[in-house]
Write a protein that holds these residues in place. Structure first.
Motif, PDB file in Angstrom:
ATOM      1  N   SER A 147      -3.458   7.749  -1.152  1.00  0.00           N
ATOM      2  CA  SER A 147      -3.410   7.705  -2.621  1.00  0.00           C
ATOM      3  C   SER A 147      -4.505   8.576  -3.227  1.00  0.00           C
ATOM      4  N   PHE A 148      -5.704   8.501  -2.669  1.00  0.00           N
ATOM      5  CA  PHE A 148      -6.828   9.300  -3.137  1.00  0.00           C
ATOM      6  C   PHE A 148      -6.491  10.790  -3.047  1.00  0.00           C
ATOM      7  N   SER A 149      -5.896  11.186  -1.926  1.00  0.00           N
ATOM      8  CA  SER A 149      -5.498  12.585  -1.736  1.00  0.00           C
ATOM      9  C   SER A 149      -4.444  13.017  -2.755  1.00  0.00           C
ATOM     10  N   MET A 150      -3.485  12.139  -3.006  1.00  0.00           N
ATOM     11  CA  MET A 150      -2.439  12.456  -3.982  1.00  0.00           C
ATOM     12  C   MET A 150      -3.016  12.571  -5.400  1.00  0.00           C
ATOM     13  N   ASP A 151      -3.986  11.732  -5.737  1.00  0.00           N
ATOM     14  CA  ASP A 151      -4.643  11.816  -7.046  1.00  0.00           C
ATOM     15  C   ASP A 151      -5.367  13.151  -7.195  1.00  0.00           C
ATOM     16  N   ILE A 152      -6.053  13.555  -6.149  1.00  0.00           N
ATOM     17  CA  ILE A 152      -6.745  14.850  -6.176  1.00  0.00           C
ATOM     18  C   ILE A 152      -5.729  15.979  -6.331  1.00  0.00           C
ATOM     19  N   LEU A 153      -4.631  15.918  -5.593  1.00  0.00           N
ATOM     20  CA  LEU A 153      -3.591  16.939  -5.707  1.00  0.00           C
ATOM     21  C   LEU A 153      -3.067  17.014  -7.127  1.00  0.00           C
ATOM     22  N   LEU A 156      -7.315   6.415 -11.552  1.00  0.00           N
ATOM     23  CA  LEU A 156      -6.666   6.113 -10.273  1.00  0.00           C
ATOM     24  C   LEU A 156      -7.513   6.584  -9.090  1.00  0.00           C
ATOM     25  N   LEU A 157      -8.063   7.780  -9.203  1.00  0.00           N
ATOM     26  CA  LEU A 157      -8.911   8.335  -8.152  1.00  0.00           C
ATOM     27  C   LEU A 157     -10.109   7.419  -7.889  1.00  0.00           C
ATOM     28  N   THR A 158     -10.737   6.960  -8.958  1.00  0.00           N
ATOM     29  CA  THR A 158     -11.876   6.055  -8.832  1.00  0.00           C
ATOM     30  C   THR A 158     -11.455   4.731  -8.183  1.00  0.00           C
ATOM     31  N   GLY A 159     -10.357   4.165  -8.674  1.00  0.00           N
ATOM     32  CA  GLY A 159      -9.870   2.909  -8.118  1.00  0.00           C
ATOM     33  C   GLY A 159      -9.490   3.030  -6.653  1.00  0.00           C
ATOM     34  N   ASN A 160      -8.772   4.089  -6.306  1.00  0.00           N
ATOM     35  CA  ASN A 160      -8.385   4.286  -4.904  1.00  0.00           C
ATOM     36  C   ASN A 160      -9.591   4.558  -4.021  1.00  0.00           C
ATOM     37  N   GLY A 161     -10.572   5.265  -4.555  1.00  0.00           N
ATOM     38  CA  GLY A 161     -11.802   5.490  -3.800  1.00  0.00           C
ATOM     39  C   GLY A 161     -12.539   4.188  -3.522  1.00  0.00           C
ATOM     40  N   GLY A 197     -11.987  -1.166   1.969  1.00  0.00           N
ATOM     41  CA  GLY A 197     -11.318  -1.206   3.267  1.00  0.00           C
ATOM     42  C   GLY A 197     -12.270  -0.897   4.406  1.00  0.00           C
ATOM     43  N   MET A 198     -13.213   0.028   4.160  1.00  0.00           N
ATOM     44  CA  MET A 198     -14.224   0.337   5.177  1.00  0.00           C
ATOM     45  C   MET A 198     -15.145  -0.854   5.403  1.00  0.00           C
ATOM     46  N   LEU A 199     -15.520  -1.507   4.319  1.00  0.00           N
ATOM     47  CA  LEU A 199     -16.430  -2.651   4.436  1.00  0.00           C
ATOM     48  C   LEU A 199     -15.822  -3.784   5.264  1.00  0.00           C
ATOM     49  N   ILE A 200     -14.521  -4.004   5.102  1.00  0.00           N
ATOM     50  CA  ILE A 200     -13.888  -5.110   5.835  1.00  0.00           C
ATOM     51  C   ILE A 200     -13.084  -4.602   7.036  1.00  0.00           C
ATOM     52  N   MET A 201     -13.107  -3.287   7.272  1.00  0.00           N
ATOM     53  CA  MET A 201     -12.378  -2.645   8.374  1.00  0.00           C
ATOM     54  C   MET A 201     -10.899  -3.047   8.405  1.00  0.00           C
ATOM     55  N   ASP A 202     -10.252  -2.839   7.280  1.00  0.00           N
ATOM     56  CA  ASP A 202      -8.828  -3.163   7.142  1.00  0.00           C
ATOM     57  C   ASP A 202      -8.050  -1.850   7.115  1.00  0.00           C
ATOM     58  N   TRP A 203      -7.348  -1.546   8.216  1.00  0.00           N
ATOM     59  CA  TRP A 203      -6.667  -0.262   8.364  1.00  0.00           C
ATOM     60  C   TRP A 203      -5.565  -0.020   7.334  1.00  0.00           C
ATOM     61  N   PRO A 204      -4.741  -0.995   6.987  1.00  0.00           N
ATOM     62  CA  PRO A 204      -3.733  -0.735   5.950  1.00  0.00           C
ATOM     63  C   PRO A 204      -4.363  -0.319   4.612  1.00  0.00           C
ATOM     64  N   ILE A 205      -5.448  -0.977   4.244  1.00  0.00           N
ATOM     65  CA  ILE A 205      -6.137  -0.607   3.000  1.00  0.00           C
ATOM     66  C   ILE A 205      -6.735   0.783   3.131  1.00  0.00           C
ATOM     67  N   LEU A 206      -7.361   1.069   4.249  1.00  0.00           N
ATOM     68  CA  LEU A 206      -7.980   2.382   4.454  1.00  0.00           C
ATOM     69  C   LEU A 206      -6.952   3.515   4.404  1.00  0.00           C
ATOM     70  N   ILE A 207      -5.898   3.375   5.162  1.00  0.00           N
ATOM     71  CA  ILE A 207      -4.921   4.460   5.285  1.00  0.00           C
ATOM     72  C   ILE A 207      -4.167   4.699   3.983  1.00  0.00           C
ATOM     73  N   THR A 208      -3.661   3.620   3.376  1.00  0.00           N
ATOM     74  CA  THR A 208      -2.861   3.822   2.162  1.00  0.00           C
ATOM     75  C   THR A 208      -3.705   4.320   1.000  1.00  0.00           C
ATOM     76  N   GLY A 214       0.815  -1.219   0.000  1.00  0.00           N
ATOM     77  CA  GLY A 214       0.000   0.000   0.000  1.00  0.00           C
ATOM     78  C   GLY A 214       0.842   1.260   0.000  1.00  0.00           C
ATOM     79  N   VAL A 215       1.888   1.281   0.804  1.00  0.00           N
ATOM     80  CA  VAL A 215       2.766   2.459   0.869  1.00  0.00           C
ATOM     81  C   VAL A 215       3.472   2.677  -0.463  1.00  0.00           C
ATOM     82  N   LEU A 216       4.006   1.618  -1.042  1.00  0.00           N
ATOM     83  CA  LEU A 216       4.699   1.765  -2.332  1.00  0.00           C
ATOM     84  C   LEU A 216       3.745   2.237  -3.426  1.00  0.00           C
ATOM     85  N   THR A 217       2.545   1.688  -3.443  1.00  0.00           N
ATOM     86  CA  THR A 217       1.546   2.115  -4.424  1.00  0.00           C
ATOM     87  C   THR A 217       1.171   3.584  -4.213  1.00  0.00           C
TER      88      THR A 217
END
Length: 85
Positions: free
Chosen positions: A67-73, A41-46, A52-63, A10-13
């Motif tokens: 990524s979503f923020s970087m795509d918007i930037l 990318l924005l759609t995919g990361n969203g 990640g929210m559905l399965i409550m997986d923090w690594p997926i949520l955070i990374t 997730g971090v590398l991506t």
């Protein structure tokens, strides 16, 4: 071990877009940047974030939130520097 692999992936991506953002900031040019790629990318990361929210997986949520923020930037930079040649 699975958690470490997931976080590392997730971090590398999430960081993959950083060189393009840095270059755009430095040159103040974004003519050759494809907005469609970042919209995809924005759609995919969203969707990954939502998953990640559905399965409550923090690594997926955070990374993917990062990524979503970087795509918007990048889309903002594309718009801001669209006329610079």
């Amino acid at each position: 071990m699975k958690l470490i692999i997931g976080i590392t992936a997730g971090v590398l991506t999430a960081l993959a877009i950083t060189p393009q953002i840095v270059k755009t900031f430095q040159t103040k040019k974004a003519a050759n940047v494809s907005p469609f790629m970042f919209i995809v990318l924005l759609t995919g990361n969203g969707l990954w974030f939502y998953y990640g929210m559905l399965i409550m997986d923090w690594p997926i949520l955070i990374t993917n939130a990062f990524s979503f923020s970087m795509d918007i930037l990048m889309l903002i930079l594309k718009y801001r520097y669209r006329n610079n040649h």
